[in-house]
Design a protein around this motif. Structure first.
Motif, short mmCIF file in Angstrom:
data_model
loop_
_atom_site.label_atom_id
_atom_site.label_comp_id
_atom_site.label_asym_id
_atom_site.label_seq_id
_atom_site.Cartn_x
_atom_site.Cartn_y
_atom_site.Cartn_z
N GLN A 45 -4.98 -6.97 10.73
CA GLN A 45 -6.17 -7.44 9.90
C GLN A 45 -7.06 -6.62 9.13
O GLN A 45 -7.51 -7.30 8.34
CB GLN A 45 -6.99 -8.14 11.56
N SER A 46 -7.35 -5.55 9.83
CA SER A 46 -8.19 -4.82 8.83
C SER A 46 -7.67 -4.27 7.66
O SER A 46 -8.23 -4.10 6.60
CB SER A 46 -8.53 -3.36 9.80
N ALA A 47 -6.34 -4.05 7.64
CA ALA A 47 -5.66 -3.70 6.50
C ALA A 47 -5.59 -4.76 5.40
O ALA A 47 -5.76 -4.55 4.22
CB ALA A 47 -4.14 -3.25 6.89
N TYR A 48 -5.28 -6.06 5.92
CA TYR A 48 -5.44 -7.28 5.08
C TYR A 48 -6.76 -7.46 4.36
O TYR A 48 -6.84 -7.71 3.21
CB TYR A 48 -5.05 -8.56 5.85
N GLU A 49 -7.78 -7.23 5.29
CA GLU A 49 -9.09 -7.27 4.68
C GLU A 49 -9.48 -6.30 3.80
O GLU A 49 -9.89 -6.50 2.54
CB GLU A 49 -10.29 -7.11 5.90
N TRP A 50 -9.01 -4.92 4.06
CA TRP A 50 -9.16 -3.77 3.09
C TRP A 50 -8.58 -4.17 1.79
O TRP A 50 -9.19 -3.94 0.63
CB TRP A 50 -8.71 -2.60 3.52
N ILE A 51 -7.17 -4.74 1.88
CA ILE A 51 -6.41 -5.02 0.73
C ILE A 51 -7.13 -6.22 -0.04
O ILE A 51 -7.13 -5.99 -1.27
CB ILE A 51 -5.00 -5.22 0.93
N GLY A 52 -7.75 -7.03 0.60
CA GLY A 52 -8.24 -8.18 -0.09
C GLY A 52 -9.60 -7.92 -0.83
O GLY A 52 -9.82 -8.26 -1.97
N ALA A 53 -10.36 -6.87 -0.27
CA ALA A 53 -11.44 -6.35 -0.78
C ALA A 53 -11.27 -5.53 -2.07
O ALA A 53 -12.17 -5.32 -2.73
CB ALA A 53 -12.31 -5.63 0.18
N HIS A 54 -10.23 -4.65 -2.17
CA HIS A 54 -9.72 -3.98 -3.09
C HIS A 54 -8.51 -4.45 -4.19
O HIS A 54 -8.09 -3.64 -4.69
CB HIS A 54 -9.49 -2.53 -2.59
N ARG A 55 -8.38 -5.83 -4.15
CA ARG A 55 -7.40 -6.26 -4.77
C ARG A 55 -7.52 -6.19 -6.15
O ARG A 55 -6.69 -6.02 -6.95
CB ARG A 55 -7.30 -7.95 -4.54
N ARG A 56 -8.36 -6.10 -6.85
CA ARG A 56 -8.72 -5.90 -8.17
C ARG A 56 -8.40 -4.20 -8.61
O ARG A 56 -7.63 -4.11 -9.52
CB ARG A 56 -10.32 -5.90 -8.62
N GLN A 57 -8.80 -3.40 -8.07
CA GLN A 57 -8.39 -1.87 -8.05
C GLN A 57 -6.94 -1.67 -8.03
O GLN A 57 -6.34 -0.94 -8.55
CB GLN A 57 -9.09 -1.05 -7.10
N ILE A 58 -6.19 -2.35 -6.82
CA ILE A 58 -4.90 -2.43 -6.59
C ILE A 58 -4.16 -2.85 -7.97
O ILE A 58 -3.18 -2.43 -8.36
CB ILE A 58 -4.48 -3.11 -5.23
N THR A 59 -4.58 -4.26 -8.34
CA THR A 59 -4.03 -4.68 -9.37
C THR A 59 -3.95 -4.04 -10.64
O THR A 59 -2.87 -3.82 -11.41
CB THR A 59 -4.34 -6.40 -9.69
#
Length: 84
Positions: A45-59
């Motif tokens: 859950q924490s990982a999914y939330e972190w990834i969602g919050a940083h989706r622009r940087q990841i992309t």
């Protein structure tokens, strides 16, 4: 650029999450994720939330890697997944 990002699965051996972005697939290592209170490693859950919050940087990091560039620190730890 769209912010669409999908988390496919967690790769236990790599300690990373397999994500799909409009730019391609990549592994996002757990070590990028902030330390969460009372968690030695992030829960799903924490990982999914972190990834969602940083989706622009990841992309953006995936796009940079696809272009042969080095993403900004700390996103330079993301690795592309070669699709066959």
């Amino acid at each position: 650029m769209t912010d669409a990002l999908t988390v496919r699965t967690r790769d236990v051996a790599r300690e990373a999450y397999h994500v799909e972005t409009p730019e391609g697939a990549a592994f996002v290592p757990e070590c990028l994720m902030d330390k969460f209170p009372n968690e030695s490693r992030p829960s799903h859950q924490s990982a999914y939330e972190w990834i969602g919050a940083h989706r622009r940087q990841i992309t953006r990091a995936v796009a940079a890697l696809k272009a042969g560039e080095t993403p900004k620190d700390p996103y330079d730890l993301i690795t592309l997944i070669e699709e066959t």
